[in-house]
Design a protein around this motif. Structure first.
Motif, mmCIF file in Angstrom:
data_model
loop_
_atom_site.group_PDB
_atom_site.id
_atom_site.type_symbol
_atom_site.label_atom_id
_atom_site.label_comp_id
_atom_site.label_asym_id
_atom_site.label_seq_id
_atom_site.Cartn_x
_atom_site.Cartn_y
_atom_site.Cartn_z
ATOM 1 N N THR A 66 -9.825 9.208 -9.141
ATOM 2 C CA THR A 66 -8.594 9.537 -8.424
ATOM 3 C C THR A 66 -8.840 10.772 -7.573
ATOM 4 N N GLN A 93 -5.747 1.889 -0.656
ATOM 5 C CA GLN A 93 -4.450 2.513 -0.915
ATOM 6 C C GLN A 93 -3.543 1.626 -1.778
ATOM 7 N N SER A 96 -0.761 3.525 -3.435
ATOM 8 C CA SER A 96 -0.764 4.867 -2.822
ATOM 9 C C SER A 96 -0.559 4.739 -1.315
ATOM 10 N N SER A 99 -0.311 7.552 1.270
ATOM 11 C CA SER A 99 -1.487 8.375 1.580
ATOM 12 C C SER A 99 -2.393 7.737 2.634
ATOM 13 N N LYS A 119 -2.848 11.532 -2.493
ATOM 14 C CA LYS A 119 -3.380 11.138 -3.794
ATOM 15 C C LYS A 119 -3.622 9.634 -3.796
ATOM 16 N N PHE A 120 -4.827 9.242 -4.162
ATOM 17 C CA PHE A 120 -5.154 7.815 -4.211
ATOM 18 C C PHE A 120 -6.313 7.603 -5.174
#
Length: 579
Positions: A66, A93, A96, A99, A119-120
């Protein structure tokens, strides 16, 4: 266990606290987007970059990790046009979506003095990707490598190498790149860059750059994995190393069958992982990028080069220069693009879906728009009409929804898309013609002029989408690198001329086809791609020639939510930038 990223005030570094028992980690970075001074091509220049370096810091991760990136926009500009957002080019993604990065599509830009936490999680991807600004021409200096290695305890599907080396091709302007980008956004052909760079350095063919040449020190008899990234804005390139050959093992972070070649070709946005063996006599050998020009458009006609230096090489002997292809060598480029095949059965390989739910035919290329600029500057006179350059897909010229109070993804999440975008991007062009005949544009405003719009194509979750990408010659033919956000896609076939299903479908590869995120659609030709729409959200599809995105060579997919919580669009983060 965590990996902590330190800003450049301490020298950019990553501390790895992990062991073979750890299957995944959290990788934490802090990035400051700010202005700093660099010396290039005989002068000092103030540029915008990340943590004071060009290229910016590399993201080094393993599959399953992560990634958290704290981006702080410290650029001093206080005008509303100077914003920043960061795109992780090629990352899926999954869960996420907030992002992904493209401004006004998945997020509003980060304002001066603002910040945003991306954040991904890296899921079922290995290889070389990259990150870059997705706001005008800022990505000329705001970019860097994103390197994904196998999980601990897993190995590469190719022979072990002695060292891995990122090689990033960049582009340099001696002027403010925001001004260059503003010209492009108005439909004016922007000025060419002043140099190309390797890992931020222009090389000794440019003025005042003898001591700004990238140098790769190697040992004889070793294997090196070169992670090659075309981060240039507007040019495709050939890449060679004198007296050395390559074994390609991956493209766009997807493994391939080993392909041996003495030349590599990359369009902007594409990556190639290639192994070289240092099996030549001890000495120095130039590595060089030179443009692949698929059209007669006047480009830079320049070459950047670095040096591969064997341990023990004499410093008094000039490096050997490779024999570079002619810049108009389309056959060599097409051979490279089409001969590579996927590593069927390799890590993360998923067979291509055989049934198709959505069939699309997208004709795209350069178009025109009426010129309303004051005075004659920048206008093109075509048949007595003052025009500016534009671009379109299926006769729709895409416009980012600036000033509409929301990004497209926010509008989708809140089920309030009215006034932000419409859900009627056409699956077929509005008319059929000989796409490769450039004479049709002159005097034919129906073909040459495309309306401005912000449209999405809705597709059902987990549906299989097939697209025929038909390159046109309405206002000049060239090779366009088309990038799809949010998904990898299979390349079933590609060729020249007009796509003919009754003939060309027989050439489809369903066994070991390429898997990419960016396809260089042949000049005056076509490509057929297919992907599974298993990621809900708004996903941008666009040409990765930077001039062409503000001209409108783009569209979006709206993928509906899936049936489970993990397949639905998550809530936007609290610090999501506001429009």
């Amino acid at each position: 266990m965590k990996r902590f990223g330190f800003s450049l005030a301490w020298g950019f570094a990553t501390i790895v606290l992990a062991s073979s028992l750890v299957s995944a980690a959290v990788v934490d970075y802090t990035w400051d987007v700010e202005n700093f001074t660099v010396e290039r091509l005989c002068d000092e220049h103030v540029v915008t970059g990340v943590n004071g370096s060009i290229p910016g810091p590399a993201i080094n991760v393993r599959e399953g990790d992560t990634v958290i990136i704290h981006v702080r926009n410290k650029s001093p500009y206080n005008n509303s046009n100077h914003y920043n957002d960061i795109c992780r080019h090629g990352i899926f993604q999954l869960a996420s979506q907030w992002s992904d990065g493209p401004e006004y599509v998945t997020q509003c830009p980060i304002p001066p003095g603002g910040s945003y936490r991306y954040k991904f999680t890296i899921t079922k991807q290995e290889g070389t990707l990259w990150w870059h600004a997705h706001s005008s021409f800022l990505r000329s200096n705001v970019y860097g490598a994103l390197i994904i290695r196998p999980r601990w305890g897993h190995s590469y599907p190719f022979p072990r190498v002695y060292q891995e080396v990122p090689i990033l091709l960049g582009e340099w302007w001696n002027v403010n790149v925001e001004d260059v980008g503003n010209n492009a956004s108005q439909g004016i052909v922007p000025r060419n860059s002043d140099a190309f760079t390797i890992n931020g350095l222009p090389g000794d063919l440019y003025n005042c750059s003898q001591n700004q040449t990238y140098r790769l020190n190697v040992k004889q008899g070793k294997r090196y994995l070169l992670r090659i990234i075309n981060a240039a804005l507007n040019e495709q390139h050939f890449f060679k190393i004198a007296n050395h050959s390559f074994t390609v093992v991956a493209i766009d972070a997807s493994y391939t069958r080993q392909y041996k070649t003495d030349v590599i070709v990359l369009a902007p946005g594409q990556t190639v992982d290639a192994i070289i063996t240092t099996n030549q006599s001890v000495g120095s050998y130039y590595m060089a990028f030179t443009e692949y020009r698929s059209s007669n458009v006047i480009n830079n006609n320049s070459t950047t080069r670095g040096v591969l230096v064997y341990e023990g090489a004499s410093q008094s002997l000039a490096p050997i220069m490779p024999d570079l292809p002619d810049q108009f060598d389309t056959p060599t480029a097409h051979k490279f693009y089409t001969n590579i095949t996927g590593l069927a059965g390799g890590p993360h390989w998923i067979p291509v879906p055989r049934s198709v739910d959505e069939n699309m035919f997208i004709a795209f290329g350069i178009a025109l728009t009426p010129c309303n600029l004051p005075g004659p500057s920048g206008c093109i006179n075509l048949g007595g009409i003052n025009v500016l350059l534009s671009a379109s897909m299926n006769n729709e010229s895409f416009v980012l929804p600036k000033g509409r109070g929301s990004s497209m993804l926010e509008a989708l999440y809140h089920n309030n898309v009215s006034g932000v975008y419409t859900r009627d991007f056409p699956s077929q062009p509005p008319f059929v013609f000989d796409y490769t005949d450039p004479s049709l544009a002159f005097g034919n405003t129906t073909l040459a002029f495309a309306p401005k719009s912000t449209k999405a194509k809705p597709v059902k979750f987990n549906s299989t989408v097939q697209i025929v990408l038909q390159n046109t010659a309405i206002l000049g033919a060239e090779n366009h690198p088309i990038h799809v956000h949010g998904f990898n896609f299979y390349v079933l076939a590609q060729g020249f001329g007009n796509y003919n299903a009754s003939v060309d479908e027989s050439e489809f590869n369903f066994v070991n086809l390429q898997v990419r995120n960016t396809i260089a659609v042949p000049v005056g030709g076509w490509a057929v791609i297919r992907f599974r729409a298993d990621n809900p959200g708004i996903w941008l599809v666009h040409c990765h020639l930077e001039n062409h995105l503000p001209w409108g060579l783009a569209m979006t997919f709206e993928v509906e939510n899936g049936p489970t919580p993990s397949t639905r669009l998550p809530s936007p983060p609290a610090d999501l930038p506001k429009c």
